[in-house]
Design an enzyme around this catalytic site. Structure first.
Site, mmCIF file in Angstrom:
data_model
loop_
_atom_site.group_PDB
_atom_site.id
_atom_site.type_symbol
_atom_site.label_atom_id
_atom_site.label_comp_id
_atom_site.label_asym_id
_atom_site.label_seq_id
_atom_site.Cartn_x
_atom_site.Cartn_y
_atom_site.Cartn_z
ATOM 1 N N GLU A 24 13.539 -3.630 39.005
ATOM 2 C CA GLU A 24 12.789 -3.895 40.236
ATOM 3 C C GLU A 24 11.289 -3.964 39.941
ATOM 4 O O GLU A 24 10.563 -4.771 40.529
ATOM 5 C CB GLU A 24 13.081 -2.825 41.286
ATOM 6 C CG GLU A 24 14.461 -2.962 41.926
ATOM 7 C CD GLU A 24 14.633 -2.069 43.127
ATOM 8 O OE1 GLU A 24 13.947 -2.297 44.141
ATOM 9 O OE2 GLU A 24 15.453 -1.135 43.058
ATOM 10 N N LYS A 84 11.452 -0.431 48.330
ATOM 11 C CA LYS A 84 10.089 -0.722 47.886
ATOM 12 C C LYS A 84 9.493 -1.940 48.585
ATOM 13 O O LYS A 84 8.361 -1.896 49.058
ATOM 14 C CB LYS A 84 10.072 -0.974 46.377
ATOM 15 C CG LYS A 84 10.414 0.250 45.540
ATOM 16 C CD LYS A 84 10.364 -0.112 44.061
ATOM 17 C CE LYS A 84 10.783 1.041 43.189
ATOM 18 N NZ LYS A 84 10.760 0.672 41.763
ATOM 19 N N HIS A 99 8.183 -7.501 39.877
ATOM 20 C CA HIS A 99 6.842 -7.603 40.465
ATOM 21 C C HIS A 99 5.817 -8.240 39.523
ATOM 22 O O HIS A 99 4.696 -8.527 39.932
ATOM 23 C CB HIS A 99 6.329 -6.211 40.863
ATOM 24 C CG HIS A 99 6.974 -5.641 42.093
ATOM 25 N ND1 HIS A 99 6.601 -5.993 43.363
ATOM 26 C CD2 HIS A 99 7.972 -4.743 42.223
ATOM 27 C CE1 HIS A 99 7.338 -5.330 44.235
ATOM 28 N NE2 HIS A 99 8.181 -4.564 43.568
ATOM 29 N N GLY A 143 20.334 6.665 37.598
ATOM 30 C CA GLY A 143 19.343 7.721 37.371
ATOM 31 C C GLY A 143 18.916 8.421 38.645
ATOM 32 O O GLY A 143 18.850 9.656 38.713
ATOM 33 N N LEU A 144 18.644 7.654 39.697
ATOM 34 C CA LEU A 144 18.167 8.235 40.957
ATOM 35 C C LEU A 144 19.271 9.024 41.652
ATOM 36 O O LEU A 144 19.031 10.130 42.156
ATOM 37 C CB LEU A 144 17.652 7.116 41.871
ATOM 38 C CG LEU A 144 16.681 7.522 42.978
ATOM 39 C CD1 LEU A 144 15.467 8.238 42.409
ATOM 40 C CD2 LEU A 144 16.262 6.294 43.766
ATOM 41 N N PHE A 150 24.936 5.946 41.709
ATOM 42 C CA PHE A 150 24.934 7.143 40.872
ATOM 43 C C PHE A 150 24.314 6.865 39.508
ATOM 44 O O PHE A 150 24.716 7.407 38.491
ATOM 45 C CB PHE A 150 26.352 7.718 40.732
ATOM 46 C CG PHE A 150 26.359 9.214 40.580
ATOM 47 C CD1 PHE A 150 25.992 10.034 41.642
ATOM 48 C CD2 PHE A 150 26.715 9.810 39.386
ATOM 49 C CE1 PHE A 150 25.982 11.414 41.511
ATOM 50 C CE2 PHE A 150 26.711 11.182 39.229
ATOM 51 C CZ PHE A 150 26.348 11.990 40.297
ATOM 52 N N ALA A 184 17.954 0.088 37.044
ATOM 53 C CA ALA A 184 17.713 -0.707 38.254
ATOM 54 C C ALA A 184 16.256 -0.596 38.692
ATOM 55 O O ALA A 184 15.638 -1.596 39.082
ATOM 56 C CB ALA A 184 18.639 -0.251 39.373
ATOM 57 N N THR A 185 15.690 0.603 38.609
ATOM 58 C CA THR A 185 14.291 0.810 39.002
ATOM 59 C C THR A 185 13.357 -0.012 38.125
ATOM 60 O O THR A 185 12.420 -0.651 38.623
ATOM 61 C CB THR A 185 13.923 2.313 38.904
ATOM 62 O OG1 THR A 185 14.777 3.036 39.794
ATOM 63 C CG2 THR A 185 12.480 2.549 39.292
#
Length: 333
Positions: free
Chosen positions: A196, A126, A200, A19-20, A17, A192-193
């Site tokens: 991630e 992803k 990368h 942002g996404l 729960f 979290a996004t």
């Protein structure tokens, strides 16, 4: 929503729960064919078969850190996902969870398999390696009566599906190039996004990004003026298009620019599919997303479209693992 519509509606849960997950609850709010009845975060969960008030859930999450604090249906728990699976009558879950560590989504899938739950799961994974882990669970998901839709966000997801459709014009696919632009006003809304994405970058990996404190992320973003430039990412669009028989994964590239301080996209998100037609002509199709559509709109909309498609498959007794390049999403009214 009338009682009759509520009874017919697909009952949905959202795991995660941040942002996404919050955006997902807002996307579902006006829908007639789906109703949000369950949500979970690290500290607790909430379940109400009559439906959740997304504004109340978001408010209590911001104020107290968990939907578990929301009276009268919230429950505080350190095993929120396991407990919610057992308690809630849900047709399908959107796994709006951070895949940190890189094994997390496969671990969650195992929880569902071991619980005896049957239904539809959708993720917006992803990384190629994360989807490969789920592929290893394909037979177990099938045997458990779970229809699992993986890679069903924007990329992988919406753009991968666009590439799969555009590929039909060609006899041979030479290249699929996905370029995304993401603009968010405040990185903390999608912690979290962003972690991630940092994973990368050169010099980083999933574990290093996961271990960064919020202050370390802030300091890193200060150095880049809030901009993350990502190239040749490990993105599951490649394995999904390979599994669909469209092209080998080495012909697929993914990269983009994320602005963590500005809601305006730094560049337009698009996918270019280059190939040779049966007449021997070389051409490129380009599918460009509107700049006004947010990351949340382009992730959550497809995720629920794929969840609806998954429910249709599940009701016909079709279980196992599917990707966004194999199944068409169904529009949720």
């Amino acid at each position: 929503m009338s009682k009759e519509q509520m009874n017919r509606a697909i009952k949905v849960g959202v795991l995660g729960f941040g942002g996404l997950g919050q955006a997902a609850s807002k996307v579902l709010a006006p829908k007639q064919e789906m109703i949000l009845v369950a949500a979970a975060d690290k500290q607790g969960y909430i379940y109400n078969e009559a439906g959740l008030n997304e504004d109340a859930c978001i408010d209590v999450y911001y104020q107290q850190g968990s939907v578990g604090y929301l009276e009268p249906n919230g429950t505080l728990s350190h095993n929120s996902i396991e407990e919610l699976i057992q308690k809630a009558a849900v047709d399908g879950y959107f796994l709006a969870l951070p895949n940190l560590p890189n094994t997390f989504m496969a671990d969650v899938a195992r929880l569902f398999i071991e619980s005896g739950w049957r239904g539809v799961l959708v993720d917006a994974l992803k990384r190629t390696s994360a989807v490969e882990q789920l592929l290893e669970l394909k037979e177990e998901l099938l045997a458990a009566g779970i229809t699992y839709m993986t890679g069903c966000g924007a990329t992988p997801g919406l753009l991968t599906a666009g590439a799969a459709i555009a590929a039909q014009s060609y006899a041979e696919i030479h290249r699929v190039k996905i370029t995304f632009g993401v603009g968010i006003a405040n990185w903390e809304a999608y912690r979290a996004t962003i972690r991630e994405d940092i994973a990368h970058l050169p010099g980083f990996d999933v574990e290093k990004a996961r271990a960064m404190s919020d202050e370390q992320v802030e300091a890193f973003l200060d150095k880049t003026n809030g901009i993350l430039t990502l190239e040749n990412m490990e993105h599951a669009d490649d394995i999904m298009l390979e599994l669909a028989g469209i092209c080998s994964r080495d012909r697929v590239t993914v990269g983009g620019v994320v602005d963590t301080r500005n809601p305006k996209k730094p560049l337009s998100t698009n996918v270019q599919i280059t190939g040779r037609t049966f007449e021997g002509k070389i051409s490129t199709h380009t599918f460009t997303l509107g700049d006004e559509t947010s990351m949340a709109a382009n992730v959550c909309g497809p995720a629920f479209g794929y969840l609806k498609a998954g429910v249709s498959l599940h009701r016909r007794g079709i279980y196992g693992l599917f990707t966004a390049a194999e199944i068409m999403p169904q529009f949720v009214k």
